[in-house]
Design a protein around this motif. Structure first.
Motif, PDB file in Angstrom:
ATOM      1  N   GLN A 147      62.091  34.344  19.718  1.00 37.13           N
ATOM      2  CA  GLN A 147      63.326  33.843  19.131  1.00 37.13           C
ATOM      3  C   GLN A 147      63.781  32.548  19.809  1.00 37.13           C
ATOM      4  N   GLN A 148      63.635  32.480  21.133  1.00 38.74           N
ATOM      5  CA  GLN A 148      64.060  31.259  21.817  1.00 38.74           C
ATOM      6  C   GLN A 148      63.135  30.090  21.483  1.00 38.74           C
ATOM      7  N   ARG A 149      61.867  30.360  21.259  1.00 40.50           N
ATOM      8  CA  ARG A 149      60.956  29.295  20.825  1.00 40.50           C
ATOM      9  C   ARG A 149      61.379  28.748  19.460  1.00 40.50           C
ATOM     10  N   ILE A 150      61.768  29.639  18.570  1.00 40.52           N
ATOM     11  CA  ILE A 150      62.262  29.221  17.254  1.00 40.52           C
ATOM     12  C   ILE A 150      63.534  28.405  17.419  1.00 40.52           C
ATOM     13  N   SER A 151      64.426  28.849  18.309  1.00 46.13           N
ATOM     14  CA  SER A 151      65.675  28.131  18.564  1.00 46.13           C
ATOM     15  C   SER A 151      65.409  26.716  19.078  1.00 46.13           C
ATOM     16  N   ILE A 152      64.436  26.576  19.963  1.00 52.36           N
ATOM     17  CA  ILE A 152      64.085  25.260  20.500  1.00 52.36           C
ATOM     18  C   ILE A 152      63.525  24.370  19.396  1.00 52.36           C
ATOM     19  N   ALA A 153      62.635  24.920  18.581  1.00 55.19           N
ATOM     20  CA  ALA A 153      62.063  24.142  17.482  1.00 55.19           C
ATOM     21  C   ALA A 153      63.145  23.696  16.512  1.00 55.19           C
ATOM     22  N   ARG A 154      64.097  24.578  16.203  1.00 56.99           N
ATOM     23  CA  ARG A 154      65.196  24.219  15.301  1.00 56.99           C
ATOM     24  C   ARG A 154      66.049  23.104  15.905  1.00 56.99           C
ATOM     25  N   ALA A 155      66.311  23.191  17.214  1.00 58.04           N
ATOM     26  CA  ALA A 155      67.135  22.177  17.881  1.00 58.04           C
ATOM     27  C   ALA A 155      66.480  20.801  17.857  1.00 58.04           C
ATOM     28  N   MET A 156      65.142  20.776  17.837  1.00 62.24           N
ATOM     29  CA  MET A 156      64.429  19.511  17.987  1.00 62.24           C
ATOM     30  C   MET A 156      63.813  19.001  16.696  1.00 62.24           C
ATOM     31  N   VAL A 157      63.993  19.733  15.595  1.00 57.74           N
ATOM     32  CA  VAL A 157      63.282  19.386  14.365  1.00 57.74           C
ATOM     33  C   VAL A 157      63.714  18.040  13.791  1.00 57.74           C
ATOM     34  N   ASN A 158      64.956  17.626  14.019  1.00 53.12           N
ATOM     35  CA  ASN A 158      65.424  16.320  13.538  1.00 53.12           C
ATOM     36  C   ASN A 158      65.273  15.217  14.571  1.00 53.12           C
ATOM     37  N   ASP A 159      64.487  15.479  15.630  1.00 56.28           N
ATOM     38  CA  ASP A 159      64.222  14.486  16.682  1.00 56.28           C
ATOM     39  C   ASP A 159      65.500  13.916  17.297  1.00 56.28           C
TER      40      ASP A 159
END
Length: 223
Positions: A147-159
Motif C-alpha cells: 500500500q505504501q508503494r502505491i501511495s508513493i507512486a500516486r504522489a509522484m505520478v505527476n512529477d
C-alpha cells in the motif's frame, strides 16, 4: 525551491491563542532532502500543511517553486497541490473502492492527461515499484508495504518538484520500512525532486537527509 520568511501560524485568540509556527525563516534548495524532527506539538505537521497548501500562514511569507501559497485562490491551490506537491502519508490514504492502478491513475485524470498516455505511465510505475501483478487489487488486498508503494507512486505520478512525506514508514515493519524508503529515494533522485521528511527516527533522518531541521514550540532549534 522552498522559502519561508518570518512565517507564523496561530490558532484561536486571546488566552486561547496557540502558536504552532513562530516566526520561522527557512530556505530549502531544489533537489535537497530535508528531515524535520521534533516532539509532538513542535509544529512539524503544521509546517508540512503550510507547504502543502492545506493551511494558510497567519503572518510572514511562504514560497514554493515560485508559488506564494497564501495568495492562491481555491482553484489555484487545487492546481498547486496537483502539480507542485506530492504527499506520502503514514496511513497511506488510498481510496478503498479503487484498485492499485486506479489509485495511481487518479492524479493524472485530475490533471487532464489523455487516457492512453496516463495508462501507459501507470503501468510503467507499477512495474517500477514491482506491483504490476497487483494492479487490480484493492487496498484491503494489499500488505502495508504494498500500500505504501502505491501511495508513493500516486504522489509522484505527476512529477511534482516537491515531495512531502509524513512518517512514511511509521506503520511498516523494519524490513518494509527499509525497502519503501529505498524505493522513494530512488524515485526522488530520478526526478530531482525536493524531499521534506517528517520523522521521529533519528537514524532514518541521518541516513536519508542532506540536512536535519529540528523544531521546538514552532521555532527552529540548533542540533
Amino acid at each position: 525551491m522552498i522559502v519561508a520568511s518570518s512565517l507564523s501560524r496561530h490558532y484561536g485568540s486571546g488566552n486561547a491563542k496557540v502558536t504552532a509556527i513562530d516566526d520561522l525563516s527557512l530556505e530549502i534548495k531544489k533537489g535537497e532532502k530535508i528531515a524535520i524532527l521534533g516532539r509532538s506539538g513542535s509544529g512539524k505537521s503544521t509546517l508540512l500543511n503550510l507547504i502543502a497548501g492545506l493551511d494558510t500562514p497567519s503572518s510572514g511569507e511562504l514560497s514554493v517553486n515560485g508559488n506564494e501559497t497564501a495568495k492562491l485562490d481555491s482553484q489555484g491551490k487545487a492546481n498547486y497541490r496537483l502539480h507542485e506537491i506530492g504527499v506520502v502519508f503514514q496511513s497511506f490514504q488510498l481510496i478503498p473502492q479503487r484498485t492499485a492502478f486506479q489509485n495511481i491513475e487518479l492524479p493524472l485524470i485530475l490533471a487532464g492527461v489523455p487516457l492512453l498516455k496516463r495508462r501507459k505511465k501507470v503501468r510503467e510505475l507499477l512495474k517500477r515499484i514491482g506491483l504490476e501483478k497487483r494492479a487490480r487489487h484493492k487496498p484491503n488486498q494489499l500488505s502495508g508495504g504494498e500500500q505504501q508503494r502505491i501511495s508513493i507512486a500516486r504522489a509522484m505520478v505527476n512529477d511534482p518538484p516537491v515531495i512531502l512525506a509524513d512518517e512514511p514508514t511509521g506503520n511498516l515493519d523494519s524490513q518494509n520500512a527499509v525497502d519503501v524508503m529505498q524505493l522513494m529515494l530512488e524515485m526522488i533522485d530520478a526526478q530531482n525532486s525536493t524531499l521534506c521528511l517528517i520523522t521521529h527516527d533519528e537514524s532514518l533522518a541521518s541516513d536519508v537527509a542532506d540536512r536535519v531541521i529540528r523544531l521546538r514550540d514552532g521555532k527552529l532549534v540548533s542540533p
